[in-house]
Design a protein around this motif. Structure first.
Motif, PDB file in Angstrom:
ATOM      1  N   ALA A   3       4.995   5.740  -3.547  1.00  0.00           N
ATOM      2  CA  ALA A   3       4.006   6.603  -2.895  1.00  0.00           C
ATOM      3  C   ALA A   3       4.433   6.907  -1.458  1.00  0.00           C
ATOM      4  CB  ALA A   3       2.631   5.943  -2.920  1.00  0.00           C
ATOM      5  N   GLU A   4       4.972   5.912  -0.795  1.00  0.00           N
ATOM      6  CA  GLU A   4       5.433   6.098   0.585  1.00  0.00           C
ATOM      7  C   GLU A   4       6.567   7.126   0.652  1.00  0.00           C
ATOM      8  OE1 GLU A   4       8.120   3.609   3.744  1.00  0.00           O
ATOM      9  OE2 GLU A   4       6.793   2.463   2.433  1.00  0.00           O
ATOM     10  N   VAL A   5       7.617   6.934  -0.162  1.00  0.00           N
ATOM     11  CA  VAL A   5       8.762   7.851  -0.089  1.00  0.00           C
ATOM     12  C   VAL A   5       8.424   9.230  -0.652  1.00  0.00           C
ATOM     13  CG1 VAL A   5      10.487   6.000  -0.063  1.00  0.00           C
ATOM     14  CG2 VAL A   5       9.883   7.063  -2.227  1.00  0.00           C
ATOM     15  N   MET A   6       7.378   9.303  -1.479  1.00  0.00           N
ATOM     16  CA  MET A   6       6.925  10.596  -2.011  1.00  0.00           C
ATOM     17  C   MET A   6       5.885  11.241  -1.089  1.00  0.00           C
ATOM     18  SD  MET A   6       6.720   9.495  -6.052  1.00  0.00           S
ATOM     19  CE  MET A   6       5.759  10.909  -6.551  1.00  0.00           C
ATOM     20  N   ASP A   7       5.696  10.648   0.088  1.00  0.00           N
ATOM     21  CA  ASP A   7       4.787  11.184   1.097  1.00  0.00           C
ATOM     22  C   ASP A   7       3.367  11.343   0.546  1.00  0.00           C
ATOM     23  OD1 ASP A   7       4.383  11.910   3.746  1.00  0.00           O
ATOM     24  OD2 ASP A   7       4.661  14.047   3.327  1.00  0.00           O
ATOM     25  N   ASP A   8       2.970  10.394  -0.278  1.00  0.00           N
ATOM     26  CA  ASP A   8       1.631  10.392  -0.900  1.00  0.00           C
ATOM     27  C   ASP A   8       1.307  11.693  -1.627  1.00  0.00           C
ATOM     28  OD1 ASP A   8       1.050   7.780  -0.271  1.00  0.00           O
ATOM     29  OD2 ASP A   8      -0.075   8.264   1.536  1.00  0.00           O
ATOM     30  N   SER A   9       2.334  12.340  -2.178  1.00  0.00           N
ATOM     31  CA  SER A   9       2.085  13.548  -2.971  1.00  0.00           C
ATOM     32  C   SER A   9       2.843  13.422  -4.281  1.00  0.00           C
ATOM     33  CB  SER A   9       2.522  14.802  -2.216  1.00  0.00           C
ATOM     34  OG  SER A   9       3.918  14.818  -2.052  1.00  0.00           O
ATOM     35  N   GLY A  10       2.393  14.109  -5.290  1.00  0.00           N
ATOM     36  CA  GLY A  10       2.974  13.958  -6.617  1.00  0.00           C
ATOM     37  C   GLY A  10       2.095  13.056  -7.442  1.00  0.00           C
ATOM     38  N   SER A  11       2.698  12.390  -8.415  1.00  0.00           N
ATOM     39  CA  SER A  11       1.914  11.569  -9.328  1.00  0.00           C
ATOM     40  C   SER A  11       2.717  10.326  -9.710  1.00  0.00           C
ATOM     41  CB  SER A  11       1.599  12.387 -10.585  1.00  0.00           C
ATOM     42  OG  SER A  11       1.012  11.569 -11.563  1.00  0.00           O
ATOM     43  N   ILE A  12       2.074   9.174  -9.643  1.00  0.00           N
ATOM     44  CA  ILE A  12       2.697   7.910 -10.058  1.00  0.00           C
ATOM     45  C   ILE A  12       1.800   7.281 -11.109  1.00  0.00           C
ATOM     46  CG2 ILE A  12       3.492   5.623  -9.363  1.00  0.00           C
ATOM     47  CD1 ILE A  12       3.714   6.777  -6.482  1.00  0.00           C
ATOM     48  N   THR A  13       2.368   6.980 -12.263  1.00  0.00           N
ATOM     49  CA  THR A  13       1.653   6.255 -13.295  1.00  0.00           C
ATOM     50  C   THR A  13       2.176   4.826 -13.287  1.00  0.00           C
ATOM     51  OG1 THR A  13       1.439   8.263 -14.617  1.00  0.00           O
ATOM     52  CG2 THR A  13       1.112   6.160 -15.756  1.00  0.00           C
ATOM     53  N   ALA A  14       1.314   3.888 -12.894  1.00  0.00           N
ATOM     54  CA  ALA A  14       1.671   2.475 -12.833  1.00  0.00           C
ATOM     55  C   ALA A  14       1.064   1.778 -14.046  1.00  0.00           C
ATOM     56  CB  ALA A  14       1.164   1.849 -11.541  1.00  0.00           C
ATOM     57  N   VAL A  15       1.906   1.146 -14.853  1.00  0.00           N
ATOM     58  CA  VAL A  15       1.473   0.554 -16.117  1.00  0.00           C
ATOM     59  C   VAL A  15       1.731  -0.954 -16.092  1.00  0.00           C
ATOM     60  CG1 VAL A  15       1.826   0.572 -18.615  1.00  0.00           C
ATOM     61  CG2 VAL A  15       2.058   2.697 -17.309  1.00  0.00           C
ATOM     62  N   ASP A  16       0.740  -1.712 -16.528  1.00  0.00           N
ATOM     63  CA  ASP A  16       0.913  -3.154 -16.705  1.00  0.00           C
ATOM     64  C   ASP A  16      -0.230  -3.657 -17.587  1.00  0.00           C
ATOM     65  OD1 ASP A  16       1.732  -5.914 -16.371  1.00  0.00           O
ATOM     66  OD2 ASP A  16       2.659  -5.292 -14.505  1.00  0.00           O
ATOM     67  N   LEU A  17      -0.273  -4.941 -17.812  1.00  0.00           N
ATOM     68  CA  LEU A  17      -1.353  -5.537 -18.598  1.00  0.00           C
ATOM     69  C   LEU A  17      -2.682  -5.316 -17.881  1.00  0.00           C
ATOM     70  CD1 LEU A  17       0.408  -8.913 -19.498  1.00  0.00           C
ATOM     71  CD2 LEU A  17       0.071  -6.935 -20.984  1.00  0.00           C
ATOM     72  N   PRO A  18      -3.752  -5.128 -18.634  1.00  0.00           N
ATOM     73  CA  PRO A  18      -5.052  -4.840 -18.005  1.00  0.00           C
ATOM     74  C   PRO A  18      -5.452  -5.864 -16.935  1.00  0.00           C
ATOM     75  CG  PRO A  18      -5.201  -4.521 -20.374  1.00  0.00           C
ATOM     76  CD  PRO A  18      -3.836  -5.109 -20.100  1.00  0.00           C
ATOM     77  N   GLU A  19      -5.173  -7.140 -17.173  1.00  0.00           N
ATOM     78  CA  GLU A  19      -5.582  -8.166 -16.209  1.00  0.00           C
ATOM     79  C   GLU A  19      -4.771  -8.123 -14.910  1.00  0.00           C
ATOM     80  OE1 GLU A  19      -2.943 -10.303 -19.307  1.00  0.00           O
ATOM     81  OE2 GLU A  19      -4.528  -8.806 -19.362  1.00  0.00           O
ATOM     82  N   LYS A  20      -3.689  -7.352 -14.877  1.00  0.00           N
ATOM     83  CA  LYS A  20      -2.865  -7.244 -13.669  1.00  0.00           C
ATOM     84  C   LYS A  20      -3.142  -5.972 -12.873  1.00  0.00           C
ATOM     85  CE  LYS A  20       1.044  -9.955 -15.347  1.00  0.00           C
ATOM     86  NZ  LYS A  20       2.505  -9.964 -15.477  1.00  0.00           N
ATOM     87  N   LEU A  21      -3.884  -5.056 -13.426  1.00  0.00           N
ATOM     88  CA  LEU A  21      -4.099  -3.768 -12.773  1.00  0.00           C
ATOM     89  C   LEU A  21      -4.844  -3.881 -11.446  1.00  0.00           C
ATOM     90  CD1 LEU A  21      -4.869  -1.463 -15.836  1.00  0.00           C
ATOM     91  CD2 LEU A  21      -2.707  -1.760 -14.593  1.00  0.00           C
ATOM     92  N   GLN A  22      -5.723  -4.868 -11.319  1.00  0.00           N
ATOM     93  CA  GLN A  22      -6.460  -5.044 -10.066  1.00  0.00           C
ATOM     94  C   GLN A  22      -5.517  -5.298  -8.895  1.00  0.00           C
ATOM     95  OE1 GLN A  22      -9.318  -8.127 -10.898  1.00  0.00           O
ATOM     96  NE2 GLN A  22     -10.974  -6.619 -11.045  1.00  0.00           N
ATOM     97  N   ARG A  23      -4.441  -6.031  -9.127  1.00  0.00           N
ATOM     98  CA  ARG A  23      -3.487  -6.322  -8.043  1.00  0.00           C
ATOM     99  C   ARG A  23      -2.803  -5.043  -7.581  1.00  0.00           C
ATOM    100  NH1 ARG A  23       0.435 -10.847  -9.727  1.00  0.00           N
ATOM    101  NH2 ARG A  23       0.888 -10.825  -7.517  1.00  0.00           N
ATOM    102  N   ILE A  24      -2.460  -4.174  -8.530  1.00  0.00           N
ATOM    103  CA  ILE A  24      -1.838  -2.893  -8.169  1.00  0.00           C
ATOM    104  C   ILE A  24      -2.823  -2.054  -7.360  1.00  0.00           C
ATOM    105  CG2 ILE A  24      -0.813  -0.763  -9.057  1.00  0.00           C
ATOM    106  CD1 ILE A  24      -0.077  -2.406 -11.617  1.00  0.00           C
ATOM    107  N   GLU A  25      -4.050  -1.969  -7.852  1.00  0.00           N
ATOM    108  CA  GLU A  25      -5.071  -1.171  -7.166  1.00  0.00           C
ATOM    109  C   GLU A  25      -5.338  -1.696  -5.766  1.00  0.00           C
ATOM    110  OE1 GLU A  25      -8.257  -1.385  -9.980  1.00  0.00           O
ATOM    111  OE2 GLU A  25      -7.353   0.099 -11.303  1.00  0.00           O
ATOM    112  N   ALA A  26      -5.403  -3.020  -5.604  1.00  0.00           N
ATOM    113  CA  ALA A  26      -5.655  -3.607  -4.281  1.00  0.00           C
ATOM    114  C   ALA A  26      -4.522  -3.276  -3.308  1.00  0.00           C
ATOM    115  CB  ALA A  26      -5.824  -5.115  -4.401  1.00  0.00           C
ATOM    116  N   ASN A  27      -3.288  -3.358  -3.777  1.00  0.00           N
ATOM    117  CA  ASN A  27      -2.155  -3.014  -2.910  1.00  0.00           C
ATOM    118  C   ASN A  27      -2.159  -1.535  -2.566  1.00  0.00           C
ATOM    119  OD1 ASN A  27      -0.586  -5.268  -2.077  1.00  0.00           O
ATOM    120  ND2 ASN A  27       0.025  -5.581  -4.198  1.00  0.00           N
ATOM    121  N   CYS A  28      -2.515  -0.700  -3.502  1.00  0.00           N
ATOM    122  CA  CYS A  28      -2.567   0.748  -3.226  1.00  0.00           C
ATOM    123  C   CYS A  28      -3.650   1.057  -2.187  1.00  0.00           C
ATOM    124  CB  CYS A  28      -2.811   1.539  -4.509  1.00  0.00           C
ATOM    125  SG  CYS A  28      -1.377   1.558  -5.613  1.00  0.00           S
TER     126      CYS A  28
END
Length: 170
Positions: free
Chosen positions: A143-168
């Protein structure tokens, strides 16, 4: 009264393995490669040293110099990493307590993972897919190198998605 380790005069590899908590096969290999026990002790000691914590600077929010100043203001030694984008931290309190972390200026990320994102050649407006994405270090770097534009699909196990969302969010 009983010996804790094998006698190094009788079994150098056994002594090295037991004293340095490494597999016997590896200890034997290092003695064969580096020479006597005294020479093999160096790599074994190095293998037992904890690697330093390295953080990537979010260049959309700060630069290496300002992030280091913030980290040092919190009482933690910090120096720039040779890749020009990361910082090597000295002994520190909990990373999550550092003002630079709370503000989203820094993210724990190994320099090899930083290099992977840069090698991908992501640019503003692109679409990216990040598999096994938790905790989101490469996702946020994309997201940083894409200047917060475009689209990123982040995939992982459902129980791990909260960690991705918190970092974002951070």
């Amino acid at each position: 009264q009983r010996a804790v380790f094998p006698d190094p005069a009788v079994d150098q590899a056994g002594y090295l393995a037991a004293a340095m908590s490494i597999p016997y096969v590896l200890a034997r290999r290092w003695i064969e490669r580096f020479g006597p026990l005294s020479a093999a002790m160096g790599p074994a000691e190095h293998a037992n040293v904890r690697a330093p914590l390295i953080v990537r600077v979010n260049c959309r929010k700060a630069n290496v110099k300002t992030a280091i100043a913030s980290i040092e203001a919190d009482g933690v030694d910090a120096r720039p990493h040779s890749n020009g984008r990361s910082i090597v931290l000295g002994r520190q309190r909990r990373l999550t307590e550092l003002a630079a972390f709370v503000a989203g200026w820094i993210q724990p990320q190994d320099p090899s993972a930083t290099a992977v994102v840069l090698a991908a050649g992501a640019r503003a407006g692109m679409k990216a897919l990040d598999l096994c994405a938790a905790p989101g270090t490469k996702t946020t770097h994309l997201a940083e190198v894409m200047d917060d534009s475009g689209s990123i699909t982040a995939v992982d196990l459902p129980e791990k998605l909260q960690r991705i969302e918190a970092n974002c969010r951070r």
